[in-house]
Each structure stands twice: as structure tokens, then as C-alpha cells.
Design a protein around this motif. Structure first.
Motif, PDB file in Angstrom:
ATOM      1  N   THR A  42       0.577  -1.753   0.106  1.00  0.00           N
ATOM      2  CA  THR A  42      -0.111   0.347   0.470  1.00  0.00           C
ATOM      3  C   THR A  42       0.904   1.387  -0.162  1.00  0.00           C
ATOM      4  N   LEU A  43       0.384   2.084  -0.668  1.00  0.00           N
ATOM      5  CA  LEU A  43       1.350   4.166  -1.417  1.00  0.00           C
ATOM      6  C   LEU A  43       0.852   4.211   0.023  1.00  0.00           C
ATOM      7  N   ALA A  44       1.674   4.815   1.510  1.00  0.00           N
ATOM      8  CA  ALA A  44       0.949   5.588   2.564  1.00  0.00           C
ATOM      9  C   ALA A  44       1.508   7.087   2.518  1.00  0.00           C
ATOM     10  N   ASP A  45       1.586   7.848   1.815  1.00  0.00           N
ATOM     11  CA  ASP A  45       1.628   8.868   1.754  1.00  0.00           C
ATOM     12  C   ASP A  45       0.758   9.042   3.218  1.00  0.00           C
ATOM     13  N   ALA A  46       0.962   9.905   3.963  1.00  0.00           N
ATOM     14  CA  ALA A  46       0.666  10.479   5.222  1.00  0.00           C
ATOM     15  C   ALA A  46       1.082  11.333   5.719  1.00  0.00           C
ATOM     16  N   THR A  47       0.387  12.320   6.661  1.00  0.00           N
ATOM     17  CA  THR A  47       1.449  13.356   7.470  1.00  0.00           C
ATOM     18  C   THR A  47       1.261  12.883   9.366  1.00  0.00           C
ATOM     19  N   ILE A  48       2.398  12.933   9.832  1.00  0.00           N
ATOM     20  CA  ILE A  48       2.589  12.991  11.285  1.00  0.00           C
ATOM     21  C   ILE A  48       2.511  14.041  11.411  1.00  0.00           C
ATOM     22  N   THR A  49       1.777  13.696  12.957  1.00  0.00           N
ATOM     23  CA  THR A  49       1.400  14.962  13.691  1.00  0.00           C
ATOM     24  C   THR A  49       2.341  14.905  15.159  1.00  0.00           C
ATOM     25  N   LEU A  50       2.989  16.071  15.230  1.00  0.00           N
ATOM     26  CA  LEU A  50       3.778  16.012  16.213  1.00  0.00           C
ATOM     27  C   LEU A  50       2.824  16.781  17.717  1.00  0.00           C
ATOM     28  N   SER A  51       2.588  16.223  18.546  1.00  0.00           N
ATOM     29  CA  SER A  51       1.677  16.987  19.818  1.00  0.00           C
ATOM     30  C   SER A  51       2.403  16.952  21.079  1.00  0.00           C
ATOM     31  N   GLY A  52       1.413  17.781  22.162  1.00  0.00           N
ATOM     32  CA  GLY A  52       2.271  18.208  23.433  1.00  0.00           C
ATOM     33  C   GLY A  52       3.070  18.322  23.651  1.00  0.00           C
ATOM     34  N   VAL A  53       4.376  18.781  22.498  1.00  0.00           N
ATOM     35  CA  VAL A  53       6.137  18.813  22.373  1.00  0.00           C
ATOM     36  C   VAL A  53       6.324  19.922  23.417  1.00  0.00           C
ATOM     37  N   SER A  54       7.127  19.365  24.552  1.00  0.00           N
ATOM     38  CA  SER A  54       7.449  20.331  25.785  1.00  0.00           C
ATOM     39  C   SER A  54       9.041  19.791  25.962  1.00  0.00           C
ATOM     40  N   VAL A  55       9.408  20.885  26.687  1.00  0.00           N
ATOM     41  CA  VAL A  55      10.739  21.467  26.685  1.00  0.00           C
ATOM     42  C   VAL A  55      10.798  21.701  28.573  1.00  0.00           C
ATOM     43  N   SER A  56      11.331  21.063  29.257  1.00  0.00           N
ATOM     44  CA  SER A  56      11.386  21.326  30.420  1.00  0.00           C
ATOM     45  C   SER A  56      12.347  22.376  31.109  1.00  0.00           C
ATOM     46  N   ASN A  57      12.632  22.697  30.391  1.00  0.00           N
ATOM     47  CA  ASN A  57      14.162  23.724  30.696  1.00  0.00           C
ATOM     48  C   ASN A  57      14.626  24.355  29.394  1.00  0.00           C
ATOM     49  N   THR A  58      14.585  25.134  28.816  1.00  0.00           N
ATOM     50  CA  THR A  58      15.275  25.492  26.974  1.00  0.00           C
ATOM     51  C   THR A  58      16.317  26.032  27.925  1.00  0.00           C
ATOM     52  N   ASN A  59      16.955  26.224  28.674  1.00  0.00           N
ATOM     53  CA  ASN A  59      18.117  26.817  28.555  1.00  0.00           C
ATOM     54  C   ASN A  59      18.454  26.790  29.967  1.00  0.00           C
ATOM     55  N   PRO A  60      19.094  24.785  29.520  1.00  0.00           N
ATOM     56  CA  PRO A  60      19.655  23.795  30.531  1.00  0.00           C
ATOM     57  C   PRO A  60      21.188  24.468  30.589  1.00  0.00           C
ATOM     58  N   SER A  61      22.260  23.902  31.604  1.00  0.00           N
ATOM     59  CA  SER A  61      23.812  24.588  31.866  1.00  0.00           C
ATOM     60  C   SER A  61      23.805  22.783  31.349  1.00  0.00           C
ATOM     61  N   ALA A  62      25.492  22.804  30.283  1.00  0.00           N
ATOM     62  CA  ALA A  62      26.056  21.396  30.086  1.00  0.00           C
ATOM     63  C   ALA A  62      25.672  21.157  31.221  1.00  0.00           C
ATOM     64  N   GLY A  63      25.771  19.239  30.507  1.00  0.00           N
ATOM     65  CA  GLY A  63      25.653  18.433  31.777  1.00  0.00           C
ATOM     66  C   GLY A  63      24.515  18.469  31.993  1.00  0.00           C
ATOM     67  N   ASP A  64      23.423  18.882  32.554  1.00  0.00           N
ATOM     68  CA  ASP A  64      22.104  18.478  33.353  1.00  0.00           C
ATOM     69  C   ASP A  64      21.185  17.786  32.535  1.00  0.00           C
ATOM     70  N   ASN A  65      20.378  17.537  32.884  1.00  0.00           N
ATOM     71  CA  ASN A  65      19.413  17.018  32.137  1.00  0.00           C
ATOM     72  C   ASN A  65      18.036  17.891  31.688  1.00  0.00           C
ATOM     73  N   PHE A  66      17.275  17.923  30.944  1.00  0.00           N
ATOM     74  CA  PHE A  66      16.200  18.529  30.764  1.00  0.00           C
ATOM     75  C   PHE A  66      15.366  17.704  30.538  1.00  0.00           C
ATOM     76  N   THR A  67      13.774  17.999  30.005  1.00  0.00           N
ATOM     77  CA  THR A  67      13.125  17.091  29.902  1.00  0.00           C
ATOM     78  C   THR A  67      12.459  16.872  28.505  1.00  0.00           C
ATOM     79  N   VAL A  68      11.711  15.887  27.814  1.00  0.00           N
ATOM     80  CA  VAL A  68      11.139  16.157  26.655  1.00  0.00           C
ATOM     81  C   VAL A  68      10.139  15.411  26.519  1.00  0.00           C
ATOM     82  N   SER A  69       8.888  16.186  26.518  1.00  0.00           N
ATOM     83  CA  SER A  69       7.514  15.375  25.830  1.00  0.00           C
ATOM     84  C   SER A  69       7.231  15.398  24.173  1.00  0.00           C
ATOM     85  N   ALA A  70       6.693  14.327  23.623  1.00  0.00           N
ATOM     86  CA  ALA A  70       6.210  14.665  23.132  1.00  0.00           C
ATOM     87  C   ALA A  70       5.440  13.229  22.214  1.00  0.00           C
TER      88      ALA A  70
END
Length: 544
Positions: free
Chosen positions: A336-364
Motif C-alpha cells: 500500500t502506498l501510504a503517503d501520510a501526515t505525521i502530527t507531533l503533539s504535546g511537544v514540551s521542554v522542561s528547560n529551554t536554557n539548561p546548563s551543559a551536563g544537566d538533564n532536561f525533559t522532552v515530552s512529545a
């Protein structure tokens, strides 16, 4: 100047290049001498300025010279008029003529292979010129001074023929053997030519040699056999690392190629395929595919959402020898030829300016129109490093380590190969005093063979961190899509792409497996120092 005469080098017939004596009277002040045969100039010399003046001069003539237009003798054997014209310094010209006989020997210059009923011939492969899928001719190229008529007699059992001459004015070749190996030939009436008829060589797919006695020979490929067998492979650029059996779901960027057809001759196989609607309703689409290890081609004209049966209907070599059986060679059902649109939802980042070496959380999360059509409709959602135009797979959504020098995206890919990318807008700050990324140098081979190992070498260094403490990772490019070159450790099916790189006190060593298709491929190596500064380098390898 009162007299001019000619002295021939010897009695009898002349052959090859000979010197002619030109006699003049005593006191003649000669400027130029011209030699002519039957009124055609064949040589000229200038003697003005020579002191003392001679009573006899020498001028050469080539009785065997060839006409540049026909590449055949300018003068046939027989009687010709030789004239010398002498001009003195006062531009007075006197001439003398005599009758001479030329007698040069005919010889075989070579053998000429030709074919007029197949515009694809010849095809050069394996350093051999191939002919076939039609009638092929070999002509004995004779430099014919005698004017004789040459013909060939004999049969292909045994494969020894005789070149014979009739008529002519002396110098003709006596009966000369011509040997043929590798195919069946018949003489062409009235010509010094052999015919390799397709009807007599329908099963031939090999090299053929024609040899004239101990003289010239020619070897060429003769192929009248079609290829056999074959299969179809596909690769969805963001799903599959390598080509494999076509999947039930694919998109319009999917690449197809043929594989596995056997051919003992010229090669250059192409595959004719047909996408036939599984329901029997709708138009079929026919396409021509290249042979492996090609990087494949996309197929246009298909209807999105339609299910097809993919049929291999014919295989053909470079000379047009074609196998097109009544039934398909192989069929792949329900694609089946299945050209389709993918929708990314609920994209969020816990910290958009983290310090190097720290963790930040990505949700999507992500959803694709393909999900509702198959139980295999899972959409893979992951985080990637954006390093210039390179997207380097980094890990699943969730906790993500911040690296100075990197940007981040979240991406999603479904089983058909559809994708979506979203920039996360993360800017990593570096609180440490060391803000310099490690330096990476790669040394890669310029070429590699499909599926074989690529040796990775190079070096890594840093202004603060000890070279041996720098952490390195390696990646091989999977596809260039959407303006990015994608590097992934794991494909859609969780297959690990093995790129191994180790750092031993600043010296890089490792290997990557070349893909099973040709093209330019990129190796990328990242390096992290003790304070999470990220450096990287890329290099290309031509897989061929």
C-alpha cells in the motif's frame, strides 16, 4: 639546366619505399625536385643552397602509401608513370618520365567487428566489447595492392575457414586459415566476411575469438541469451538502513531496485515491474528498475492509499536480450502506498536554557494516518542533535543530557517512511571556564564495497580534558531527506546500525558496515569532553 634523367635503384618491380636517382647536366643550379606517379605528386625536396652542386640527386617515393580517405593503397600493383620535375634557381623546369612496375604484397591489417541490426551494440563491459541480440559480422580488413577479390570459404565444423584470392596483379595472399572459437559462423558470399547469425548462436553468451593464421586476431563478447530469475528490493530512506524485501507499507520516497537475475554475458540488467491494483480496479503502473547494488529509484504515478500487487514481469540485459514470461517472475502482494501526515503533539521542554551536563525533559507524542490502517502503525518518536544540517539520533523522549554546541529537535517516523521534525528551541549554556569543544579529525578510505567494513581512523584532542578521557560515538548516514542528513543508531525495526569507534589516548579507531547499495555515504563522529562540550567531524566514503 639543359637535361634531366632518371636512374632506377634496380631492375624489375618496385616495392615499399625506394630511392630514385635524378640526373642533371653539369652546371645546373637546382632548386627543387618533385616526384610524381601518374601525375600525382608523391614527394618534393629542396636543394637550393647546396654547394657544390651535384650531378645526381636522390628523391624517395613510397610505392606502398595509403590514400588517407580510403585507407587503401594509393597505387595498385601494375605499371605506372614515374615523372621527376627539376626546377633551377631561375625557375626553369625540366622533367623526365619512365614506366615503372609496382609490386607490393597484400596483407591483413586487422579484423573489424560490426552489427547494424541492434542500435544498443556494442556495449563495453568487463573490458570487452559485447555484441548480440542480432546478427554480428567480422570483416577481414585487407590492404589490397593486388586488386584481387577476396572471399572466405568453409563451415563451422570444424571452425576453420579459408581466405582466398582471385584475380589481381600479383602480391595477393595465398590461401590463409581463419580460426573461430566460441561461436558458430558462416562465410558471407563474395566478401572477406564471416556472419555470426543469432539463429545459429541463440544459446551463446561468451567471448568469441577470430584468428587469421599467425596474424591479427580479435576477441569480442557475443550474447544472445536473456537473463533469468530475479527479485525486487525496496528501501524506505528513513525506515530501512539497507534494501530488502518490499514492505506492505511504503511512501512515495521509497526506493526500488531489482536483484538476483543471473546473466553470463554483457550484464547491465534492468527490471520491468508492474504495480497492479489488488482490487482489480484502477490503472496499473509500469516502471523500470536498475540492478543491485544501485541506490534504486522512486516510482511515480501511483495512487495514494491504493493497495497494489507488485509484479516482476521482465528482465533485460544491456543488449536488449529480454526474458518476459507469460506469468510474472515473482509477485509481492498487498503493498500500500501510504503517503501520510505525521502530527507531533504535546511537544514540551522542561528547560529551554539548561546548563551543559544537566538533564532536561522532552515530552512529545505523534500520530500518523498510517496508524489506523495497520497493526504495525507505530510511530517512532525520538530526540536528535541538530549539528548544522546533520540530524544525529540521540535517544528517546524523556530525560535528555544537555551538550554545549548542540541544538535539539524531536522527530517522528512511521513504518511507511513519513516523518515530522520540530525544533525544540533549546539553548545550552556552559557555566564552566572550559568552553572549547574537542577537536575531531577523521581519516576514512575514499572508497568501499557494499556490505563490507569501512575502517575509521583519526584523532581527537581537547585544550583541557585529557585526550584519553574524551567520549566518542560514531554514526553512518541513513538518508538525506528534508534538507537534513540523518544519522541513526537504530532503524524502525530496532536494528542496531553498528558503527564502532574507540578512543585510545586521542587516537580514533573503529569500523562501520557499508550499506548494500552504492553512493556517497557520510561517517560522523562526535566527541564530548569532561564538561559536556560537544565537537564532531564528518567524512565521506564512496561506496561502489
Amino acid at each position: 639546366m639543359t637535361s634531366v634523367g632518371i636512374t632506377l635503384p634496380e631492375a624489375g618491380a618496385l616495392k615499399g619505399t625506394v630511392n630514385i636517382g635524378v640526373n642533371v647536366n653539369e652546371g645546373a643550379r637546382v632548386k627543387t625536385i618533385v616526384a610524381k606517379v601518374d601525375g600525382q605528386q608523391v614527394n618534393q625536396i629542396t636543394v637550393q643552397g647546396l654547394r657544390p652542386q651535384a650531378l645526381q640527386y636522390t628523391i624517395s617515393i613510397n610505392t606502398a602509401q595509403l590514400d588517407p580517405t580510403t585507407n587503401q593503397p594509393k597505387f595498385l600493383n601494375g605499371t605506372h608513370t614515374l615523372t621527376v620535375e627539376v626546377t633551377d634557381v631561375n625557375n626553369n623546369t625540366k622533367s623526365a618520365s619512365t614506366q615503372v612496375t609496382f609490386l607490393n604484397d597484400d596483407y591483413v591489417r586487422g579484423l573489424i567487428v560490426s552489427q547494424t541490426d541492434n542500435p544498443k551494440a556494442p556495449v563495453t563491459a568487463q573490458d570487452i566489447k559485447w555484441y548480440g541480440n542480432g546478427d554480428v559480422y567480422v570483416t577481414v580488413d585487407i590492404v589490397n595492392y593486388s586488386g584481387a577479390t577476396y572471399t572466405i570459404s568453409g563451415t563451422s565444423s570444424p571452425d576453420v575457414f579459408t581466405l582466398s584470392a582471385s584475380g589481381g596483379a600479383g602480391g595477393s595472399l595465398t590461401s590463409t586459415d581463419i580460426t573461430v572459437t566460441g561461436a558458430s559462423a558462416v562465410p558471407v558470399s563474395g566478401q572477406p566476411q564471416l556472419k555470426f547469425a543469432k539463429s545459429n548462436n541463440s544459446l551463446v553468451s561468451d567471448s568469441v575469438t577470430v584468428q587469421v593464421a599467425s596474424g591479427p586476431s580479435v576477441t569480442f563478447g557475443l550474447d544472445n541469451k536473456h537473463p533469468n530469475g530475479g527479485a525486487i528490493e525496496a528501501r524506505r530512506p528513513l525506515v530501512d538502513f539497507d534494501f530488502g524485501t518490499p514492505s506492505n507499507l511504503f511512501n512515495s520516497q521509497t526506493l526500488f531496485r531489482g536483484t538476483g537475475a543471473t546473466d553470463d554475458g554483457v550484464g547491465g540488467i534492468v527490471y520491468t515491474v508492474k504495480f497492479v491494483p489488488s482490487s482489480g480496479v484502477g490503472a496499473s503502473v509500469t516502471a523500470t528498475l536498475p540492478d543491485d547494488p544501485s541506490a534504486g529509484v522512486t516510482v511515480s504515478g501511483l495512487t495514494n492509499g491504493m493497495q497494489y500487487n507488485l509484479q516482476l514481469v521482465a528482465v533485460e540485459d544491456a543488449l536488449g536480450n529480454k526474458n518476459e514470461p507469460e506469468s510474472p517472475i515473482v509477485t509481492y502482494d498487498n503493498l500500500t502506498l501510504a503517503d501520510a501526515t505525521i502530527t507531533l503533539s504535546g511537544v514540551s521542554v522542561s528547560n529551554t536554557n539548561p546548563s551543559a551536563g544537566d538533564n532536561f525533559t522532552v515530552s512529545a507524542t505523534a500520530s500518523s494516518e498510517v496508524e489506523s490502517t495497520t497493526t504495525e502503525g507505530e510511530v517512532v518518536v525520538r530526540v536528535a542533535l541538530k549539528l548544522g544540517t546533520n540530524l544525529v539520533d540521540y535517544g528517546p523522549v524523556g530525560p535528555v543530557k544537555a551538550l554545549a554546541g548542540a541544538q535539539y529537535v524531536v522527530y517522528a517516523v512511521d513504518i511507511a517512511g513519513n516523518y515530522a521534525v520540530k525544533d525544540l528551541g533549546v539553548t545550552v549554556s556552559q557555566p564552566a571556564s572550559d568552553k572549547t569543544a574537542p577537536s575531531v579529525t577523521l581519516n576514512l578510505p575514499s572508497t568501499a564495497t557494499p556490505t563490507e567494513s569501512i575502517t575509521i581512523a583519526g584523532s581527537v584532542s581537547d585544550d583541557v580534558t585529557a585526550a584519553g578521557s574524551i567520549s566518542v560515538s560514531g554514526y553512518r548516514s541513513q538518508a538525506t531527506v528534508g534538507g537534513y542528513t540523518w544519522f541513526r543508531k537504530v532503524d524502525w525495526f530496532r536494528k542496531v546500525e553498528e558503527v564502532e569507534v574507540a578512543n585510545s589516548n586521542g587516537t580514533l579507531s573503529g569500523s562501520a558496515t557499508a550499506p548494500n547499495y552504492v553512493g556517497s555515504h557520510t561517517i560522523l563522529v562526535t566527541a564530548q569532553d569532561d564538561v559536556s562540550n560537544l565537537g564532531f567531524a564528518t567524512g565521506t566514503v564512496n561506496v561502489q
